[in-house]
Motif scaffolding. Structure first.
Motif, mmCIF file in Angstrom:
data_model
loop_
_atom_site.group_PDB
_atom_site.id
_atom_site.type_symbol
_atom_site.label_atom_id
_atom_site.label_comp_id
_atom_site.label_asym_id
_atom_site.label_seq_id
_atom_site.Cartn_x
_atom_site.Cartn_y
_atom_site.Cartn_z
ATOM 1 N N ASP A 227 0.820 -1.223 0.000
ATOM 2 C CA ASP A 227 0.000 0.000 0.000
ATOM 3 C C ASP A 227 0.854 1.273 0.000
ATOM 4 O OD1 ASP A 227 0.972 0.158 2.593
ATOM 5 O OD2 ASP A 227 -0.972 0.080 3.579
ATOM 6 N N GLY A 228 2.189 1.114 -0.077
ATOM 7 C CA GLY A 228 3.067 2.285 -0.151
ATOM 8 C C GLY A 228 3.549 2.756 1.213
ATOM 9 N N PHE A 229 2.846 2.377 2.279
ATOM 10 C CA PHE A 229 3.314 2.735 3.626
ATOM 11 C C PHE A 229 4.439 1.789 4.043
ATOM 12 C CE2 PHE A 229 -0.760 4.833 3.562
ATOM 13 C CZ PHE A 229 -0.556 5.977 4.314
ATOM 14 N N HIS A 230 5.105 2.142 5.137
ATOM 15 C CA HIS A 230 6.204 1.328 5.663
ATOM 16 C C HIS A 230 5.821 0.842 7.053
ATOM 17 C CE1 HIS A 230 7.973 3.809 2.564
ATOM 18 N NE2 HIS A 230 9.035 3.016 2.537
ATOM 19 N N ASP A 231 6.056 -0.437 7.336
ATOM 20 C CA ASP A 231 5.861 -0.917 8.706
ATOM 21 C C ASP A 231 6.923 -0.288 9.586
ATOM 22 O OD1 ASP A 231 3.593 -2.535 8.839
ATOM 23 O OD2 ASP A 231 4.649 -4.143 7.760
ATOM 24 N N LEU A 232 6.511 0.064 10.795
ATOM 25 C CA LEU A 232 7.414 0.781 11.698
ATOM 26 C C LEU A 232 7.484 0.117 13.064
ATOM 27 C CD1 LEU A 232 6.148 4.473 11.183
ATOM 28 C CD2 LEU A 232 7.954 3.298 9.917
ATOM 29 N N ALA A 233 8.603 0.347 13.748
ATOM 30 C CA ALA A 233 8.646 0.270 15.209
ATOM 31 C C ALA A 233 8.985 1.699 15.612
ATOM 32 C CB ALA A 233 9.691 -0.722 15.695
ATOM 33 N N LEU B 219 -6.992 9.564 9.693
ATOM 34 C CA LEU B 219 -6.486 10.887 9.310
ATOM 35 C C LEU B 219 -4.983 10.877 9.037
ATOM 36 C CD1 LEU B 219 -8.641 12.883 11.835
ATOM 37 C CD2 LEU B 219 -8.710 13.171 9.359
ATOM 38 N N GLY B 220 -4.231 10.027 9.739
ATOM 39 C CA GLY B 220 -2.779 9.985 9.524
ATOM 40 C C GLY B 220 -2.116 9.064 10.523
ATOM 41 N N SER B 221 -0.930 8.587 10.142
ATOM 42 C CA SER B 221 -0.251 7.573 10.954
ATOM 43 C C SER B 221 0.139 8.086 12.338
ATOM 44 C CB SER B 221 1.013 7.106 10.231
ATOM 45 O OG SER B 221 0.702 6.694 8.922
ATOM 46 N N ASP B 222 0.447 9.392 12.459
ATOM 47 C CA ASP B 222 0.906 9.947 13.740
ATOM 48 C C ASP B 222 -0.239 10.530 14.584
ATOM 49 O OD1 ASP B 222 3.498 9.344 13.053
ATOM 50 O OD2 ASP B 222 4.091 11.401 12.607
ATOM 51 N N GLY C 45 2.562 -1.258 12.982
ATOM 52 C CA GLY C 45 1.852 -1.012 11.731
ATOM 53 C C GLY C 45 2.510 0.178 11.058
ATOM 54 N N ARG C 46 1.720 1.137 10.557
ATOM 55 C CA ARG C 46 2.344 2.347 9.985
ATOM 56 C C ARG C 46 2.553 3.409 11.049
ATOM 57 N NH1 ARG C 46 -2.093 5.676 8.946
ATOM 58 N NH2 ARG C 46 -4.038 4.509 8.830
ATOM 59 N N GLY C 47 2.427 3.017 12.324
ATOM 60 C CA GLY C 47 2.669 3.918 13.450
ATOM 61 C C GLY C 47 1.399 4.184 14.237
ATOM 62 N N SER D 254 8.989 17.316 3.187
ATOM 63 C CA SER D 254 7.769 16.547 2.952
ATOM 64 C C SER D 254 7.983 15.111 3.427
ATOM 65 C CB SER D 254 7.429 16.600 1.463
ATOM 66 O OG SER D 254 6.953 15.365 1.022
ATOM 67 N N THR D 255 7.094 14.628 4.293
ATOM 68 C CA THR D 255 7.232 13.256 4.811
ATOM 69 C C THR D 255 7.247 12.227 3.678
ATOM 70 O OG1 THR D 255 6.208 13.936 6.870
ATOM 71 C CG2 THR D 255 6.242 11.575 6.431
ATOM 72 N N PRO D 256 6.312 12.282 2.705
ATOM 73 C CA PRO D 256 6.385 11.292 1.604
ATOM 74 C C PRO D 256 7.709 11.359 0.862
ATOM 75 C CG PRO D 256 4.277 12.462 1.543
ATOM 76 C CD PRO D 256 5.114 13.140 2.595
ATOM 77 N N ALA D 257 8.264 12.563 0.688
ATOM 78 C CA ALA D 257 9.543 12.681 -0.030
ATOM 79 C C ALA D 257 10.661 12.001 0.763
ATOM 80 C CB ALA D 257 9.877 14.152 -0.269
ATOM 81 N N VAL D 258 10.637 12.129 2.082
ATOM 82 C CA VAL D 258 11.685 11.509 2.904
ATOM 83 C C VAL D 258 11.559 9.975 2.845
ATOM 84 C CG1 VAL D 258 12.636 11.302 5.242
ATOM 85 C CG2 VAL D 258 11.911 13.543 4.382
ATOM 86 N N TYR D 259 10.317 9.460 2.892
ATOM 87 C CA TYR D 259 10.138 8.006 2.762
ATOM 88 C C TYR D 259 10.584 7.526 1.372
ATOM 89 C CZ TYR D 259 7.861 6.972 7.225
ATOM 90 O OH TYR D 259 7.602 6.770 8.559
ATOM 91 N N ARG D 260 10.305 8.318 0.339
ATOM 92 C CA ARG D 260 10.754 7.932 -1.020
ATOM 93 C C ARG D 260 12.277 7.889 -1.080
ATOM 94 N NH1 ARG D 260 6.547 11.084 -2.897
ATOM 95 N NH2 ARG D 260 7.888 12.879 -3.269
HETATM 96 O O1 C5P Z 1 -0.012 8.645 7.469
HETATM 97 P P1 C5P Z 1 0.437 9.932 6.904
HETATM 98 O O2 C5P Z 1 -0.610 10.585 6.047
HETATM 99 O O3 C5P Z 1 0.967 10.885 7.912
HETATM 100 O O4 C5P Z 1 1.643 9.605 5.954
HETATM 101 C C1 C5P Z 1 2.171 10.561 5.077
HETATM 102 C C2 C5P Z 1 3.053 9.849 4.073
HETATM 103 O O5 C5P Z 1 4.222 9.358 4.710
HETATM 104 C C3 C5P Z 1 2.417 8.637 3.413
HETATM 105 O O6 C5P Z 1 1.680 8.999 2.280
HETATM 106 C C4 C5P Z 1 3.623 7.802 3.057
HETATM 107 O O7 C5P Z 1 4.235 8.307 1.887
HETATM 108 C C5 C5P Z 1 4.578 8.075 4.203
HETATM 109 N N1 C5P Z 1 4.509 7.079 5.285
HETATM 110 C C6 C5P Z 1 5.026 5.817 5.063
HETATM 111 N N2 C5P Z 1 4.983 4.888 6.068
HETATM 112 C C7 C5P Z 1 4.462 5.194 7.267
HETATM 113 C C8 C5P Z 1 3.939 6.480 7.519
HETATM 114 C C9 C5P Z 1 3.980 7.408 6.502
HETATM 115 O O8 C5P Z 1 5.520 5.518 3.977
HETATM 116 N N3 C5P Z 1 4.454 4.269 8.226
#
Ligand code: C5P
Length: 307
Positions: A33-39, A144-147, A161-163, A187-193
């Protein structure tokens, strides 16, 4: 016959929400789904935004405080989306004026936008009398968002999960921090990319919380915590913004126990021994010209609180 008494206009509701620093951010490979699993070990710190919800004829957002020229005042603001989401779930119109007082750095990796979303959700729930249980609020936050769930909960927590899947963590003391706020956001997506690009040829391990770090939080020992702070997004943030390494070096030379990029950056975070050391590190950073502004705060701080 007496005319029916009009319903009283509900009083404005103000909610205060903390910033966060990630004391561990272990990032796994990109998921389908493009997100990253986190601890993701979150620590809330005492820099706060406030969100005030007032009855209105339509959804409206205003803001005051630090860097408000950099936040959208339309429906793309995460706080507006929070109000719309809660209203939609309860079959009502999102008629509210949200006024945001910003003190958390904008787009700085300290969850300022997430804080505003959590604050708007709690404030609207109280204003509209929707009475959403905590479990519903947390589920809406996760949409709304992972954080965003952590902004509601505060304290310290492990996010899997994604946080968004939180387990509260015990913290045995107060940690002192200095934050160097950089010019402009990242940009958070740019940093993950960029993380994906930098790790493209490596076997990214599954993210796991560090037992040493969890023990350091529990005992409240800043030296032990300093030794176990990690952020897997730091190389990506530094790759996009190489100038951050000068701020990291300045704070370390001035006596910080440890320095790291906060979340996806570009704010850099310095763990220090005590308030005296915080002043010393803050002064050195301010004088160095390696950052725009410097803030000090302690953690853990409480989550979203109705004032
Ligand atoms: O969840 P949120 O909308 O804050 O995430 C913003 C972006 O950060 C996501 O679209 C994705 O590109 C990246 N992200 C990710 N993995 C996560 C959280 C955020 O790749 N666990």
């Amino acid at each position: 016959m007496t005319a029916p008494t009009p319903a009283p206009t509900p009083a404005p509701v103000t909610v205060r929400v903390p910033a966060k620093v990630n004391v561990q951010l272990a990032v796994g490979a990109a998921r389908p789904d493009g997100f990253h699993d986190l601890a993701n070990v979150f620590l809330a710190v005492g820099l706060y935004d406030q969100v005030t919800a007032t009855p209105a004829d339509a959804l409206r957002i205003t803001a005051e405080g630090h860097d408000v020229d950099q936040i959208p005042l339309d429906r793309t603001n995460l706080a507006a989306r929070a109000a719309e989401l809660l209203a939609a779930r309860h079959g009502i119109e999102p008629n509210v004026h949200l006024h945001i007082t910003k003190d958390i750095p904008v787009a700085g990796g300290m969850a300022g936008g997430s804080a505003d979303a959590a604050g708007a959700l709690l404030a609207c729930d109280a204003l509209w009398g929707t009475g959403a249980p905590r479990s519903e609020l947390l589920a809406l936050c996760a949409e709304l968002g992972s954080d965003v769930p952590f902004s509601l909960v505060g304290g310290a927590a492990l996010g899997r999960g994604r946080g968004e899947l939180l387990t509260p963590l015990p913290v045995g003391g107060t940690f002192h921090w200095v934050f160097a706020v950089a010019d402009g956001g990242l940009s958070t997506p740019a940093v993950y990319r960029e993380f994906d690009r930098l790790t493209a040829d490596t076997d990214v391990p599954a993210p796991e919380p560090s037992p040493a770090l969890l023990a350091a939080l529990e005992t409240g020992d800043p030296t032990a915590l300093a030794a176990s702070l990690t952020n897997d997004l730091q190389p990506a943030a530094l790759s996009l913004r190489p100038s951050l390494s000068a701020a990291l070096a300045t704070g370390t030379a001035a006596g910080a126990l440890a320095a790291l990029v906060s979340g996806s950056g570009p704010t850099t975070a310095f763990l220090v021994e005590d308030p005296g050391s915080a002043r010393q590190v803050a002064d050195a950073l301010q004088a160095s010209g390696t950052c725009r502004t410097v803030r000090t705060a302690t953690g853990p701080a409480p989550g979203a609180t109705t004032l």
